[in-house]
Motif scaffolding. Structure first.
Motif, PDB file in Angstrom:
ATOM      1  N   UNK A 151      -2.759  -7.399  -0.153  1.00 25.20           N
ATOM      2  CA  UNK A 151      -1.986  -6.986   1.016  1.00 25.20           C
ATOM      3  C   UNK A 151      -2.085  -5.481   1.234  1.00 25.20           C
ATOM      4  N   UNK A 152      -2.441  -5.090   2.451  1.00 22.40           N
ATOM      5  CA  UNK A 152      -2.555  -3.677   2.827  1.00 22.40           C
ATOM      6  C   UNK A 152      -1.215  -2.963   2.663  1.00 22.40           C
ATOM      7  N   UNK A 153      -0.124  -3.578   3.147  1.00 22.03           N
ATOM      8  CA  UNK A 153       1.197  -2.955   3.067  1.00 22.03           C
ATOM      9  C   UNK A 153       1.801  -3.072   1.676  1.00 22.03           C
ATOM     10  N   UNK A 154       1.486  -4.158   0.961  1.00 19.74           N
ATOM     11  CA  UNK A 154       2.043  -4.320  -0.383  1.00 19.74           C
ATOM     12  C   UNK A 154       1.548  -3.214  -1.322  1.00 19.74           C
ATOM     13  N   UNK A 155       0.331  -2.756  -1.103  1.00 18.67           N
ATOM     14  CA  UNK A 155      -0.176  -1.659  -1.943  1.00 18.67           C
ATOM     15  C   UNK A 155       0.630  -0.388  -1.711  1.00 18.67           C
ATOM     16  N   UNK A 156       1.058  -0.165  -0.468  1.00 20.80           N
ATOM     17  CA  UNK A 156       1.898   1.005  -0.210  1.00 20.80           C
ATOM     18  C   UNK A 156       3.245   0.859  -0.901  1.00 20.80           C
TER      19      UNK A 156
END
Length: 462
Positions: A151-156
């Motif tokens: 996930x792109x946002x989960x990494x943030x």
């Protein structure tokens, strides 16, 4: 031991449990302690406790980190090819993390060898060994997010925990290290400080290893070919190259400021406990604002968030140019502004790195995450290592007077050099780095267009 491992938390595309996020973030306790204390305390230890000339002291500080620059990509390649039921990265947290703590304490534990030259050799040997252990801890630790979630946002969000705990560690170790030294005094103060920081590293290592036991691990097969071929492919990744250049220049800026804290506190502010106050001002805002930067990045994108954070950091550094003439309170406020920017300038690039590695994996079907991370950590290490080295050159140009036991009277030129090395130089480096950042282009749409993450069936669900 492998059979006792709990089952993974879920597929790597799902949100990670709170415990896994916090467990992964705990690794920053180890990286933050090692990244902060040598940069803050080692140069003053060499110049003002051992009486080593500034340029020689700078060489002792830089040389082991230069070794890390060569070693990190090798460590990344080795972890790419590691086969273990716990995944390719996690076992290295213990294998390298525990020796890291022991070797760190040894840096400041010299029994007294009778000459500054022999003492410097002691520091160099143990710092070199410590840097080697650190490479094999840091590289797999930084590589893990690319394989824990797609996930792109989960990494943030994962980086929010990492940066928050990093900021807390910088606050605790950065504020307590000079306080311990000053409370005990002399060589014994440095020795006790080394042992305390080593204990902090052990806590971070064990917590990260235990906390990530339920993290999903999905990694494509390790990339074929030699390390040289893998490095050539990574170097050809345009967005990664732009992001890395930005981050290295900012690491150099941070390393320069970190090296100057103790000198500013003692020589410019001349206030008891000023080094501790500077660290609280620097890290305190990050503890509060890291989630704010994360939310801002989810709304406007990681690149735009990184640009704003960098501008804030540079602005705070520029305000410090007047440190010699403005009240100490103004200096503390400017450092706090630097801390606000620093929080975002850690969250965003650390969340963007796994995006670059994941994009490569989706496009090629091969796992080069360790090589990407090795190159990244080599660049970060180079920047942070060169910071004290550059500051040592600034000290030498300003005519700084080294003396065993410290307390030497400094000429006005040395005080001016300390201020400029702490303010104008890092601000210029941060602003320069934005020439590369503005051309970075990976976002959520880019990753989605590249397709799903290919998986190595031997690693999925481990």
């Amino acid at each position: 031991m492998p059979s006792a491992e709990p089952s993974p938390a879920g597929p790597p595309g799902e949100a990670l449990p709170l415990g896994v996020r916090a467990g992964y973030g705990a690794g920053s306790v180890a990286t933050g302690a090692f990244g902060t204390v040598p940069g803050l305390m080692l140069l003053p230890y060499l110049t003002d406790e051992l009486g080593l000339a500034a340029l020689w002291a700078g060489l002792v500080v830089v040389a082991p980190k230069a070794w890390d620059v060569l070693l990190n990509p090798v460590a990344g390649r080795i972890t790419d090819r590691t086969r273990d039921p716990r995944g390719p990265r996690r076992p290295w947290l213990l294998r390298a993390g525990l020796p890291l703590a022991v070797l760190f304490a040894a840096i400041f534990a010299s029994p007294g060898l009778g000459s500054a030259g022999l003492e410097a050799v002691w520091v160099l040997v143990f710092f070199l060994a410590c840097a080697t252990a650190y490479a094999f801890f840091q590289v797999p630790f930084v590589a893990m997010p690319a394989e824990m979630t797609a996930s792109y946002d989960e990494r943030t969000r994962l980086m929010t925990w990492r940066v928050a705990l990093l900021a807390l560690t910088i606050l605790v170790t950065g504020a307590s290290a000079p306080a311990i030294r000053d409370a005990v005094g002399g060589r014994d103060g440095y020795r006790l400080m080394g042992v305390v920081v080593a204990a902090v590293i052990v806590v971070g290592v064990v917590a990260a290893y235990a906390g990530t036991r339920r993290a999903p691990v999905t990694a494509p097969a390790a990339g074929a070919g030699s390390l040289r071929e893998q490095l050539r492919l990574v170097a050809g990744a345009r967005d990664f190259r732009l992001l890395l250049t930005t981050f290295v220049l900012q690491a150099l800026a941070t390393g320069t400021m970190l090296a100057g804290v103790d000198y500013v506190a003692r020589t410019v502010l001349e206030r008891p406990g000023a080094a501790t106050v500077l660290f609280v001002c620097f890290v305190g805002p990050a503890l509060v604002l890291t989630p704010v930067w994360t939310a801002y990045g989810e709304r406007v994108g990681k690149r735009r968030g990184y640009l704003l954070a960098s501008f804030v950091l540079a602005t705070g550094a520029l305000l410090l140019v007047g440190a010699q003439v403005v009240p100490a309170a103004v200096v503390f406020v400017a450092v706090a502004l630097v801390g606000v920017g620093y929080a975002g300038a850690q969250v965003f690039p650390l969340a963007m790195l796994p995006d670059a590695a994941a994009l490569d994996a989706r496009r090629t079907g091969e796992n080069r995450t360790g090589v990407y991370t090795g190159v990244w950590t080599a660049g970060e290490t180079l920047g942070l290592a060169l910071g004290p080295g550059v500051f040592a050159v600034v000290l030498a140009l300003g005519g700084y007077v080294s003396a065993t036991g410290g307390g030497a009277e400094q000429p006005a030129s040395a005080v001016t050099a300390i201020v400029l090395g702490f303010s104008l130089l890092p601000a210029a480096l941060v602003l320069l780095s934005l020439l590369w950042l503005r051309r970075y282009s990976i976002d959520a749409a880019t990753l989605a267009a590249a397709g799903p993450v290919p998986s190595d069936p031997e690693e999925v669900g481990r």
